[in-house]
Design an enzyme around this catalytic site. Structure first.
Site, PDB file in Angstrom:
ATOM      1  N   ASP A  38       4.419  22.224 -46.934  1.00  0.00           N
ATOM      2  CA  ASP A  38       5.392  22.450 -48.012  1.00  0.00           C
ATOM      3  C   ASP A  38       4.650  22.673 -49.321  1.00  0.00           C
ATOM      4  OD1 ASP A  38       8.667  21.711 -47.993  1.00  0.00           O
ATOM      5  OD2 ASP A  38       7.731  21.802 -49.973  1.00  0.00           O
ATOM      6  N   TYR A 154      16.235  38.868 -51.568  1.00  0.00           N
ATOM      7  CA  TYR A 154      16.364  37.967 -50.417  1.00  0.00           C
ATOM      8  C   TYR A 154      16.817  38.738 -49.180  1.00  0.00           C
ATOM      9  CZ  TYR A 154      17.766  33.882 -47.679  1.00  0.00           C
ATOM     10  OH  TYR A 154      17.886  32.936 -46.692  1.00  0.00           O
ATOM     11  N   THR A 189      22.503  21.753 -47.148  1.00  0.00           N
ATOM     12  CA  THR A 189      21.193  21.165 -47.399  1.00  0.00           C
ATOM     13  C   THR A 189      21.176  20.581 -48.813  1.00  0.00           C
ATOM     14  OG1 THR A 189      20.305  23.212 -48.321  1.00  0.00           O
ATOM     15  CG2 THR A 189      20.080  22.893 -45.924  1.00  0.00           C
TER      16      THR A 189
END
Length: 248
Positions: A38, A154, A189
């Protein structure tokens, strides 16, 4: 459903939160050693700590080739080889029409969402060949097959990701490496919670045939199936987990 990942080493980029964290936990629960990769070492360490000795936190900038190469080497050192890769790290970018889209945001989204996936495969595939084969899942999106206004960068990366998945699957299909893509719908999320109000969340939920958002665990279940030997005749394909969003 559980899978046998004993003796396997995996990398999950963006593993410090959301979908990535759910995939890390599922892989580790099913026996894999997992690199929690990450950009935020704090988040990676938090998830690795939850998992225990079968997980190791590694800081990675997926938009930087050298950083990704170092991540793959760390996985080989940690697990004695590399067998599984989930290219999950991604960013959304600016929300603007194409004629007004900020050039710096466009470049950043391409670097992370597309170049980052290429770098992951570029360095992971030779490592998998040394280990005798492997499996890769690229986390795309429903926006790999449909568009949405305001998110051209995106959407462009997720469409490109499907082409990259298919071409590479053809190159390595007879070499023991399977490569597939997963297309999540809108998934609940922490990132979504932090950036959207309840009215927007409700609107997005209603765009799915099932009238709800997905969960990270639902994406992790499909991803781990594709990584497993149970999916031994599946490669070069794109699998939706979208609650019926794209059926409309």
């Amino acid at each position: 459903m559980t899978y046998d990942f004993k003796g396997k080493t995996a990398i999950v980029t963006g593993g410090g939160s959301g979908i990535g964290a759910a995939i890390v936990k599922k892989l580790a629960a099913d026996g894999a050693k997992v690199i929690v990769a990450d950009i935020s070492m704090e988040h990676a360490e938090e998830i690795a700590s939850e998992v225990g000795e079968n997980a190791k936190a590694v800081k990675v900038d997926t938009g930087d080739a050298a950083s990704v190469e170092a991540m793959v080497k760390a996985a080989e050192e940690f697990g004695g080889g590399l067998h599984l890769l989930v290219n999950n790290a991604g960013i959304g970018g600016a929300n603007a029409p194409v004629g007004e889209y900020p050039v710096d945001s466009w470049k950043k989204v391409i670097d992370v969402n597309l170049h980052g996936v290429f770098y992951g495969m570029r360095y992971a595939i030779p490592a998998m060949q040394k280990a005798g084969g492997g499996s890769i899942v690229n986390i795309a999106s429903i926006l790999g097959s449909v568009g949405i206004a305001g998110s051209s960068a995106y959407v462009a990366t997720k469409h490109a990701l499907l082409g990259l998945t298919k071409s590479s699957a053809l190159e390595y299909g007879d070499k023991g490496i399977r490569i597939n893509a997963v297309g999540p719908g809108f998934i609940k999320t922490p990132l979504l919670d932090a950036n959207l109000d309840q009215d927007t969340m409700d609107y997005l939920a209603n765009q799915h045939a099932m009238k709800r958002l997905g969960t990270p665990e639902e994406v992790a279940n499909l991803t781990c199936f594709l990584l497993s030997d149970d999916a031994s005749f599946i490669t070069g394909s794109y699998h939706l987990v979208d609650g019926g969003y794209t059926a409309q």
